[in-house]
Enzyme design. Structure first.
Site, PDB file in Angstrom:
ATOM      1  CD  GLU A   1      24.476 -11.203   9.428  1.00 46.90           C
ATOM      2  OE1 GLU A   1      24.681 -11.775   8.347  1.00 46.90           O
ATOM      3  OE2 GLU A   1      25.416 -10.812  10.140  1.00 46.90           O
TER       4      GLU A   1
ATOM      5  CG  ASP B   1      24.741  -2.900   4.226  1.00 41.35           C
ATOM      6  OD1 ASP B   1      25.405  -2.087   3.558  1.00 41.35           O
ATOM      7  OD2 ASP B   1      25.021  -4.100   4.286  1.00 41.35           O
TER       8      ASP B   1
HETATM    9  C1  GLP Z   1      29.604  -6.497   4.274  1.00 43.55           C
HETATM   10  C2  GLP Z   1      28.423  -5.878   3.567  1.00 43.55           C
HETATM   11  C3  GLP Z   1      27.886  -6.809   2.494  1.00 43.55           C
HETATM   12  C4  GLP Z   1      29.008  -7.312   1.613  1.00 43.55           C
HETATM   13  C5  GLP Z   1      30.039  -8.020   2.448  1.00 43.55           C
HETATM   14  C6  GLP Z   1      31.156  -8.609   1.594  1.00 43.55           C
HETATM   15  O1  GLP Z   1      29.227  -7.462   5.183  1.00 43.55           O
HETATM   16  N1  GLP Z   1      27.375  -5.560   4.472  1.00 43.55           N
HETATM   17  O2  GLP Z   1      26.951  -6.101   1.711  1.00 43.55           O
HETATM   18  O3  GLP Z   1      28.480  -8.208   0.669  1.00 43.55           O
HETATM   19  O4  GLP Z   1      30.541  -7.045   3.348  1.00 43.55           O
HETATM   20  O5  GLP Z   1      32.376  -8.025   1.895  1.00 43.55           O
HETATM   21  P1  GLP Z   1      33.725  -8.319   1.133  1.00 43.55           P
HETATM   22  O6  GLP Z   1      33.550  -7.831  -0.250  1.00 43.55           O
HETATM   23  O7  GLP Z   1      34.737  -7.530   1.909  1.00 43.55           O
HETATM   24  O8  GLP Z   1      33.939  -9.790   1.188  1.00 43.55           O
END
Ligand code: GLP
Length: 286
Positions: free
Chosen positions: A143, A67
């Site tokens: 989402e 993404d």
């Molecule tokens: C963002 C990304 C996701 C990821 C998430 C988790 O939202 N788009 O792909 O899984 O962060 O983040 P963290 O590892 O900081 O909890």
């Protein structure tokens, strides 16, 4: 699905990195799907370390990230292109031409999404997709209510996601409201999925993703339908699972895990980050 619970965050990230390294050594032309977020930093730090110390070769590998935010340029400090360059791409011998993220700056967003799907297909599909999990169970930026057959497209970011990620921006209101993300269907098409989750704050959503009913309200539950998915967790992220004794038993008895059961080299280093590594080729642009 398999669930592997390691004693701490370092050991979990180390296991993910070692699985990726083995796949890369077996197939140097591996098509890797990559993820961002705090959780992944320890994985990329280990991969960088393996590149430096063991010569892990990324020269023929191709990558597709899940993404990218809409409206952030590639050199914006909060863009996922910047994150990937910083944590992995500029620290290993990957050809930047072989690294792909959606471009959130283009005028024609639907065309960019269709083009991203075409690039993945032309690359032969994704061999191994690395995944994190958001507090609401999102994969990438899928989402709640993302269709399980969805492909790469634009999504509006939910309030939960905004609350989770806005603190990473200089001011919370600077966080974009939308992103381009691979769809749940795009992710389900990847040959193998590995989801990494660490820390107590992920325990509730991990339990719902693994042991709860399949629902598009929690995109990660779609992984229950994937033919080759491994959830790699630390003890904290796995702490609300009801069947953890069974998952441990499978890990101890599944022959494929044999080379990976030995403890990680630095078992007690929680919060291991790239910045902890000695810098050989400092990245001057950051
Ligand atoms: C963002 C990304 C996701 C990821 C998430 C988790 O939202 N788009 O792909 O899984 O962060 O983040 P963290 O590892 O900081 O909890």
């Amino acid at each position: 699905m398999e669930v592997v619970i390691r004693p701490n965050a370092y050991a979990a990230a180390d296991l993910v990195a070692r699985v990726i390294a083995r796949e890369l050594r077996t197939n140097p032309r591996l098509v890797l799907g990559l993820a961002t977020g705090n959780t992944m930093e320890a994985v990329y730090a280990r991969l960088v370390q393996m590149h430096r110390e063991e010569g892990l070769d990324f020269s023929k590998c191709r990558t597709f990230n899940l993404d990218e935010y809409i409206g952030l340029s590639s050199n914006h400090a909060n863009s996922y292109r910047h994150y990937m360059n910083h944590h992995l791409f500029l620290q290993v011998n990957i050809d930047l031409q072989n690294t792909h993220l959606p471009d959130g700056m283009v005028a024609d967003l639907p065309a960019e999404c269709a083009n991203y799907e075409r690039l993945i297909a032309e690359g032969g599909g994704i061999d191994l997709q690395l995944l994190g999990i958001g507090q609401n169970g999102h994969l990438g930026f899928n989402e709640p209510l993302s269709a399980f057959r969805s492909r790469t497209r634009v999504k509006v970011l939910s309030p939960v996601t905004r609350a989770q990620n806005a603190p990473l921006f200089p001011r919370p209101d600077l966080m974009p409201h939308r992103a381009i993300t691979m769809g749940v269907g795009t992710i389900l098409d990847c040959r193998r999925c590995i989801l990494l989750a660490t820390g107590e704050e992920k325990a509730g959503i991990v339990a719902r993703a693994v042991e709860g009913p399949v629902t598009s309200m929690i995109s990660a539950t779609a992984l229950q339908m994937h033919a080759d998915c491994t959830m790699i967790l630390d003890e904290m992220a796995g702490s609300q699972l009801k069947e953890s004794a069974y998952y441990h038993w499978v890990f101890e008895n599944q022959p494929e895990w044999e080379p990976f059961r030995t403890p990680a080299p630095s078992p007690e280093i929680n919060g291991f980050k790239a910045k902890d590594l000695p810098v050989e080729n400092p990245v001057s642009t950051f």
